[in-house]
Motif scaffolding. Structure first.
Motif, PDB file in Angstrom:
ATOM      1  N   MET A   1       0.829  -1.209   0.000  1.00  0.00           N
ATOM      2  CA  MET A   1       0.000   0.000   0.000  1.00  0.00           C
ATOM      3  C   MET A   1       0.863   1.259   0.000  1.00  0.00           C
ATOM      4  SD  MET A   1      -3.110  -0.903   2.637  1.00  0.00           S
ATOM      5  CE  MET A   1      -3.639   0.813   2.574  1.00  0.00           C
ATOM      6  N   ALA A   2       1.970   1.223   0.751  1.00  0.00           N
ATOM      7  CA  ALA A   2       2.858   2.393   0.799  1.00  0.00           C
ATOM      8  C   ALA A   2       3.496   2.649  -0.560  1.00  0.00           C
ATOM      9  CB  ALA A   2       3.930   2.190   1.869  1.00  0.00           C
ATOM     10  N   CYS A   3       3.702   1.599  -1.348  1.00  0.00           N
ATOM     11  CA  CYS A   3       4.259   1.776  -2.691  1.00  0.00           C
ATOM     12  C   CYS A   3       3.322   2.585  -3.582  1.00  0.00           C
ATOM     13  CB  CYS A   3       4.548   0.427  -3.331  1.00  0.00           C
ATOM     14  SG  CYS A   3       6.005  -0.395  -2.677  1.00  0.00           S
ATOM     15  N   GLU A   4       2.031   2.489  -3.308  1.00  0.00           N
ATOM     16  CA  GLU A   4       1.061   3.226  -4.119  1.00  0.00           C
ATOM     17  C   GLU A   4       1.167   4.727  -3.908  1.00  0.00           C
ATOM     18  OE1 GLU A   4      -2.733   1.595  -3.185  1.00  0.00           O
ATOM     19  OE2 GLU A   4      -2.249  -0.412  -3.969  1.00  0.00           O
ATOM     20  N   THR A   5       1.833   5.135  -2.825  1.00  0.00           N
ATOM     21  CA  THR A   5       2.028   6.567  -2.568  1.00  0.00           C
ATOM     22  C   THR A   5       3.502   6.951  -2.653  1.00  0.00           C
ATOM     23  OG1 THR A   5       2.073   6.131  -0.175  1.00  0.00           O
ATOM     24  CG2 THR A   5      -0.045   6.760  -1.154  1.00  0.00           C
ATOM     25  N   GLY A   6       4.283   6.159  -3.394  1.00  0.00           N
ATOM     26  CA  GLY A   6       5.640   6.591  -3.712  1.00  0.00           C
ATOM     27  C   GLY A   6       6.781   5.846  -3.055  1.00  0.00           C
ATOM     28  N   LEU A   7       6.509   4.993  -2.062  1.00  0.00           N
ATOM     29  CA  LEU A   7       7.599   4.273  -1.413  1.00  0.00           C
ATOM     30  C   LEU A   7       8.133   3.184  -2.343  1.00  0.00           C
ATOM     31  CD1 LEU A   7       9.100   4.015   1.362  1.00  0.00           C
ATOM     32  CD2 LEU A   7       7.544   2.136   1.867  1.00  0.00           C
ATOM     33  N   ARG A   8       9.441   2.928  -2.264  1.00  0.00           N
ATOM     34  CA  ARG A   8      10.058   1.824  -2.983  1.00  0.00           C
ATOM     35  C   ARG A   8      10.425   0.739  -1.975  1.00  0.00           C
ATOM     36  NH1 ARG A   8      11.162   2.811  -8.177  1.00  0.00           N
ATOM     37  NH2 ARG A   8      12.627   1.065  -8.275  1.00  0.00           N
ATOM     38  N   VAL A   9      10.090  -0.513  -2.305  1.00  0.00           N
ATOM     39  CA  VAL A   9      10.243  -1.629  -1.368  1.00  0.00           C
ATOM     40  C   VAL A   9      10.979  -2.776  -2.054  1.00  0.00           C
ATOM     41  CG1 VAL A   9       8.983  -3.423  -0.090  1.00  0.00           C
ATOM     42  CG2 VAL A   9       8.192  -1.040  -0.016  1.00  0.00           C
ATOM     43  N   LEU A  10      11.868  -3.410  -1.293  1.00  0.00           N
ATOM     44  CA  LEU A  10      12.564  -4.614  -1.750  1.00  0.00           C
ATOM     45  C   LEU A  10      12.401  -5.701  -0.695  1.00  0.00           C
ATOM     46  CD1 LEU A  10      14.540  -6.263  -3.510  1.00  0.00           C
ATOM     47  CD2 LEU A  10      16.420  -5.110  -2.299  1.00  0.00           C
ATOM     48  N   ILE A  11      11.849  -6.857  -1.099  1.00  0.00           N
ATOM     49  CA  ILE A  11      11.692  -8.004  -0.203  1.00  0.00           C
ATOM     50  C   ILE A  11      12.477  -9.173  -0.770  1.00  0.00           C
ATOM     51  CG2 ILE A  11      10.071  -9.686   0.768  1.00  0.00           C
ATOM     52  CD1 ILE A  11       7.924  -7.505   0.668  1.00  0.00           C
ATOM     53  N   VAL A  12      13.308  -9.790   0.051  1.00  0.00           N
ATOM     54  CA  VAL A  12      14.012 -11.020  -0.327  1.00  0.00           C
ATOM     55  C   VAL A  12      13.595 -12.096   0.661  1.00  0.00           C
ATOM     56  CG1 VAL A  12      16.251 -12.163  -0.555  1.00  0.00           C
ATOM     57  CG2 VAL A  12      15.949  -9.818  -1.389  1.00  0.00           C
ATOM     58  N   ARG A  13      12.988 -13.162   0.132  1.00  0.00           N
ATOM     59  CA  ARG A  13      12.469 -14.241   0.964  1.00  0.00           C
ATOM     60  C   ARG A  13      13.379 -15.462   0.838  1.00  0.00           C
ATOM     61  NH1 ARG A  13       7.532 -13.601   2.223  1.00  0.00           N
ATOM     62  NH2 ARG A  13       6.970 -12.782   0.172  1.00  0.00           N
ATOM     63  N   ALA A  14      13.693 -16.061   1.974  1.00  0.00           N
ATOM     64  CA  ALA A  14      14.603 -17.198   1.988  1.00  0.00           C
ATOM     65  C   ALA A  14      14.087 -18.249   2.965  1.00  0.00           C
ATOM     66  CB  ALA A  14      16.013 -16.755   2.360  1.00  0.00           C
ATOM     67  N   GLY A  15      14.756 -19.410   2.982  1.00  0.00           N
ATOM     68  CA  GLY A  15      14.379 -20.490   3.880  1.00  0.00           C
ATOM     69  C   GLY A  15      14.866 -20.244   5.292  1.00  0.00           C
ATOM     70  N   ASP A  16      14.968 -21.311   6.084  1.00  0.00           N
ATOM     71  CA  ASP A  16      15.407 -21.177   7.475  1.00  0.00           C
ATOM     72  C   ASP A  16      16.868 -20.738   7.528  1.00  0.00           C
ATOM     73  OD1 ASP A  16      13.336 -21.669   9.358  1.00  0.00           O
ATOM     74  OD2 ASP A  16      13.279 -23.757   8.720  1.00  0.00           O
ATOM     75  N   PHE A  17      17.120 -19.665   8.269  1.00  0.00           N
ATOM     76  CA  PHE A  17      18.458 -19.100   8.354  1.00  0.00           C
ATOM     77  C   PHE A  17      19.412 -19.992   9.143  1.00  0.00           C
ATOM     78  CE2 PHE A  17      16.739 -14.457   8.134  1.00  0.00           C
ATOM     79  CZ  PHE A  17      16.637 -14.564   6.761  1.00  0.00           C
ATOM     80  N   PHE A  18      20.673 -20.001   8.723  1.00  0.00           N
ATOM     81  CA  PHE A  18      21.756 -20.523   9.543  1.00  0.00           C
ATOM     82  C   PHE A  18      23.017 -19.761   9.155  1.00  0.00           C
ATOM     83  CE2 PHE A  18      22.374 -22.878   5.686  1.00  0.00           C
ATOM     84  CZ  PHE A  18      23.702 -23.295   5.649  1.00  0.00           C
ATOM     85  N   GLY A  19      23.948 -19.656  10.075  1.00  0.00           N
ATOM     86  CA  GLY A  19      25.168 -18.922   9.774  1.00  0.00           C
ATOM     87  C   GLY A  19      26.010 -18.705  11.004  1.00  0.00           C
ATOM     88  N   PRO A  20      27.161 -18.051  10.840  1.00  0.00           N
ATOM     89  CA  PRO A  20      28.105 -17.913  11.951  1.00  0.00           C
ATOM     90  C   PRO A  20      27.618 -17.013  13.070  1.00  0.00           C
ATOM     91  CG  PRO A  20      28.882 -16.750   9.996  1.00  0.00           C
ATOM     92  CD  PRO A  20      27.702 -17.550   9.568  1.00  0.00           C
ATOM     93  N   LYS A  21      26.728 -16.065  12.774  1.00  0.00           N
ATOM     94  CA  LYS A  21      26.256 -15.145  13.801  1.00  0.00           C
ATOM     95  C   LYS A  21      24.742 -15.072  13.815  1.00  0.00           C
ATOM     96  CE  LYS A  21      30.418 -12.294  13.918  1.00  0.00           C
ATOM     97  NZ  LYS A  21      30.986 -10.934  13.876  1.00  0.00           N
TER      98      LYS A  21
ATOM     99  N   ALA B   1      18.777 -21.352   4.328  1.00  0.00           N
ATOM    100  CA  ALA B   1      19.397 -20.164   3.730  1.00  0.00           C
ATOM    101  C   ALA B   1      20.592 -19.752   4.581  1.00  0.00           C
ATOM    102  CB  ALA B   1      18.387 -19.024   3.645  1.00  0.00           C
ATOM    103  N   TYR B   2      21.771 -19.703   3.965  1.00  0.00           N
ATOM    104  CA  TYR B   2      22.985 -19.297   4.655  1.00  0.00           C
ATOM    105  C   TYR B   2      23.011 -17.771   4.727  1.00  0.00           C
ATOM    106  CZ  TYR B   2      28.021 -19.079   5.679  1.00  0.00           C
ATOM    107  OH  TYR B   2      29.256 -18.834   6.241  1.00  0.00           O
ATOM    108  N   LEU B   3      23.074 -17.238   5.940  1.00  0.00           N
ATOM    109  CA  LEU B   3      22.924 -15.793   6.137  1.00  0.00           C
ATOM    110  C   LEU B   3      23.845 -14.939   5.263  1.00  0.00           C
ATOM    111  CD1 LEU B   3      22.309 -15.379   9.973  1.00  0.00           C
ATOM    112  CD2 LEU B   3      20.804 -14.678   8.122  1.00  0.00           C
ATOM    113  N   PRO B   4      25.144 -15.257   5.151  1.00  0.00           N
ATOM    114  CA  PRO B   4      25.976 -14.433   4.264  1.00  0.00           C
ATOM    115  C   PRO B   4      25.510 -14.428   2.816  1.00  0.00           C
ATOM    116  CG  PRO B   4      27.368 -15.621   5.807  1.00  0.00           C
ATOM    117  CD  PRO B   4      25.967 -16.172   5.973  1.00  0.00           C
TER     118      PRO B   4
END
Length: 344
Positions: free
Chosen positions: A151-171, A204-207
């Motif tokens: 909805m916010a994009c309809e009034t000018g906001l730009r949005v980026l979503i990246v969807r991934a699986g279950d996270f794992f990583g060093p931190k 999904a590997y966090l890095p």
């Protein structure tokens, strides 16, 4: 106001003390961005630490977020309530503060997405336009978050979503790898496997996730106003490949290969009324009972290839970061990341 070029590479990361927020902040810093992070409890109003500008503030305070976002071209919203507490009360207000701050600065707002948005009617292969009919309270909140962003994009906001699986990583913070499969700070003696026998699962590997965000942000001017991408990550086809990779890494470092046992879901059921994290883990059991995989075709079309670290290299880094392996011996170096561009 800073010059346009400087502003384009200044970013506010909310949640930089956590797993995906912290990894994204570090990789943006290494890519030449000026990184600002908000943190409660700082003694000073501002600290420069490890090349990141830390500001004292709270994502629940709209004025703090607005001040921290000043002259930023990007705002990364990777903040979650600590310990899964108070999701119903605080998640949406925090997002609204980020939307308002990003809109005021004309900044792109980035949200790391999850599979919680989807119910079984969308399985087994999830695309960006798959129906979002979640089974859980937490999933419903994630759907509402994305609805408000659209909805916010309809009034000018730009949005980026990246969807991934279950996270794992060093931190990584709260995740199945560090709170289900292994016990942080201890040698791995037993691996508790949450999945049903033969059921595939996506990791999904966090890095890799952070690198994907950084590469997409470098191309953000050519993306749609509401841009959503799925990552293929690491697909565990048998439901045991992650656990078996942990066995191999432990053995390579001189340990006895740990046993793989089924996660005691009955214990989670007993303890969940008293422990918020276990309650949230139990609620997501449906994601372990049938295959759930993401199609990364759109991401590959945008980047050419998906950032991808080989599984055992990623598992070794995760176990070392969790304090589950002995200290690294001198002269030992890990291989560089590779790429995977094949869609599932």
């Amino acid at each position: 106001m800073q010059g346009g070029e400087d502003r384009a590479k200044k970013v506010l990361v909310l949640g930089a003390s956590g797993g995906i927020g912290g990894e994204t902040a570090r990789q943006l810093r290494d890519a030449g961005w000026q990184v600002v992070a908000l943190k409660r409890g700082l003694v000073a109003a501002h600290e420069l630490r490890d090349g990141i500008h830390w500001l004292r503030g709270d994502a629940l305070n709209a004025a703090d977020v607005a001040a921290a976002a000043r002259e930023c071209g990007v705002l990364v919203h990777a903040v979650n309530p600590p310990g899964y507490r108070d999701w119903d009360r605080v998640v949406l207000p925090m997002l609204e503060h980020s939307i308002a701050a990003a809109r005021a600065e004309g900044a792109t707002l980035v949200l790391p997405g999850t599979v919680y948005n989807f119910g079984p009617d969308a399985f087994p292969l999830l695309r960006e336009d798959s129906p979002q009919r979640p089974l859980t309270r937490k999933g419903a909140i994630r759907v509402e978050m994305e609805r408000r962003l659209r909805m916010a994009c309809e009034t000018g906001l730009r949005v980026l979503i990246v969807r991934a699986g279950d996270f794992f990583g060093p931190k990584a913070g709260n995740n199945w790898f560090s709170q289900g499969l292994v016990k942080p700070g201890r040698p791995v003696a037993t691996i508790s496997n949450p999945g049903a026998p033969g059921v595939g699962h996506q990791w999904a590997y966090l890095p890799d996730v952070a690198r994907t965000l950084v590469e997409l942000l470098a191309r953000r001017d050519g993306l749609p106003a509401f841009a959503s991408f799925h990552m293929a990550g690491h697909w565990d086809a048998s439901g045991r490949e992650m656990a078996e990779a942990i066995q191999r890494v432990v053995a390579r470092h001189g340990g006895t290969p740990p046993r793989i046992v089924a996660l005691p879901w009955w214990l989670l059921n007993l303890a969940s009324p008293f422990v918020a994290t276990l309650r949230e883990m139990r609620e997501m059991r449906y994601l372990w009972q049938r295959p759930v995989r993401m199609d990364n075709s759109r991401l590959v079309a945008a980047l050419g290839q998906e950032p991808h670290t080989p599984l055992e290299e990623a598992v070794e880094a995760a176990l070392r970061g969790q304090g589950c392996l002995p200290p690294r011996t001198a002269g030992r170096n890990m291989a560089s990341s590779t790429f995977a561009g094949t869609s599932p």
